[in-house]
Design a protein around this motif. Structure first.
Motif, PDB file in Angstrom:
ATOM      1  N   LYS A  59     -20.825   8.665  12.357  1.00 52.26           N
ATOM      2  CA  LYS A  59     -20.231   7.331  12.496  1.00 52.26           C
ATOM      3  C   LYS A  59     -18.722   7.331  12.323  1.00 52.26           C
ATOM      4  CE  LYS A  59     -24.348   4.994  10.796  1.00 52.26           C
ATOM      5  NZ  LYS A  59     -24.916   4.166   9.726  1.00 52.26           N
ATOM      6  N   LEU A  60     -18.157   8.429  11.843  1.00 52.67           N
ATOM      7  CA  LEU A  60     -16.734   8.464  11.521  1.00 52.67           C
ATOM      8  C   LEU A  60     -15.854   8.208  12.747  1.00 52.67           C
ATOM      9  CD1 LEU A  60     -14.812   8.809   9.172  1.00 52.67           C
ATOM     10  CD2 LEU A  60     -14.798  11.257   9.599  1.00 52.67           C
ATOM     11  N   GLY A  61     -16.198   8.783  13.879  1.00 50.78           N
ATOM     12  CA  GLY A  61     -15.419   8.569  15.098  1.00 50.78           C
ATOM     13  C   GLY A  61     -15.362   7.102  15.481  1.00 50.78           C
ATOM     14  N   GLU A  62     -16.494   6.435  15.387  1.00 51.00           N
ATOM     15  CA  GLU A  62     -16.558   5.004  15.695  1.00 51.00           C
ATOM     16  C   GLU A  62     -15.723   4.197  14.689  1.00 51.00           C
ATOM     17  OE1 GLU A  62     -19.899   1.477  15.626  1.00 51.00           O
ATOM     18  OE2 GLU A  62     -20.556   3.509  16.122  1.00 51.00           O
ATOM     19  N   LEU A  63     -15.803   4.561  13.426  1.00 50.13           N
ATOM     20  CA  LEU A  63     -15.022   3.871  12.404  1.00 50.13           C
ATOM     21  C   LEU A  63     -13.529   4.038  12.640  1.00 50.13           C
ATOM     22  CD1 LEU A  63     -17.110   4.781   9.231  1.00 50.13           C
ATOM     23  CD2 LEU A  63     -16.968   2.554  10.347  1.00 50.13           C
ATOM     24  N   VAL A  64     -13.132   5.233  13.045  1.00 49.59           N
ATOM     25  CA  VAL A  64     -11.718   5.503  13.329  1.00 49.59           C
ATOM     26  C   VAL A  64     -11.262   4.655  14.511  1.00 49.59           C
ATOM     27  CG1 VAL A  64     -10.127   7.252  14.205  1.00 49.59           C
ATOM     28  CG2 VAL A  64     -11.657   7.811  12.316  1.00 49.59           C
ATOM     29  N   GLN A  65     -12.054   4.624  15.568  1.00 51.68           N
ATOM     30  CA  GLN A  65     -11.688   3.866  16.755  1.00 51.68           C
ATOM     31  C   GLN A  65     -11.641   2.361  16.489  1.00 51.68           C
ATOM     32  OE1 GLN A  65     -14.496   5.293  19.656  1.00 51.68           O
ATOM     33  NE2 GLN A  65     -13.173   6.984  20.264  1.00 51.68           N
TER      34      GLN A  65
END
Length: 102
Positions: free
Chosen positions: A14-20
Motif C-alpha cells: 500500500k505504500l506506493g498508493e499512500l505516497v501518490q
C-alpha cells in the motif's frame, strides 16, 4: 511472527498508493529519502522498500504522526530514566547550558 510479516508486506504493498495520494510532491519525497529517482520508482512498483526506507517515507508523508510517535517515545524514555535514577539536577543543566552558549 507470521502475522507481523504479513502486516509488513501489506504495508509495503500500500505504500506506493499512500505516497501518490499524499499531499507532498513525489520529487520532495524522493529528495528527502535520498533514494535515486529511478530506484525509488522501481522499489515503489515492486513494493521492495527496506524497513528503514519505508519508515523514512512514512515519516515524510505523515509528519504529525511521526512527531507524536517521537514525542511519546521521548516521554517513555524519560520515565524509564527517572525510574532508574538517571537524573540531572536543575542547577547542573543550567550551568551546562550557560557553558554551551557563552
Amino acid at each position: 511472527m507470521i502475522v507481523e510479516i504479513i502486516t509488513y508486506k501489506n504495508i509495503l504493498n500500500k505504500l506506493g498508493e499512500l505516497v501518490q495520494n499524499s499531499p507532498f510532491k513525489m520529487e520532495h519525497i524522493i529528495r528527502e529519502t535520498g533514494i535515486k529517482p529511478a530506484t525509488f520508482y522501481r522499489k515503489m512498483k515492486a513494493s521492495s522498500f527496506t524497513p528503514d526506507e519505508a519508515l523514512e517515507i512514512a515519516k515524510i508523508i505523515s509528519p504529525k504522526e511521526a512527531y507524536l510517535f517521537e514525542l511519546k517515545e521521548s516521554i517513555r524514555s524519560a520515565k524509564e530514566d527517572y525510574k532508574a535514577g538517571r537524573l540531572t539536577k536543575h542547577h547542573d543543566v543550567i550551568e551546562e547550558i550557560k557553558r554551551e552558549l557563552l
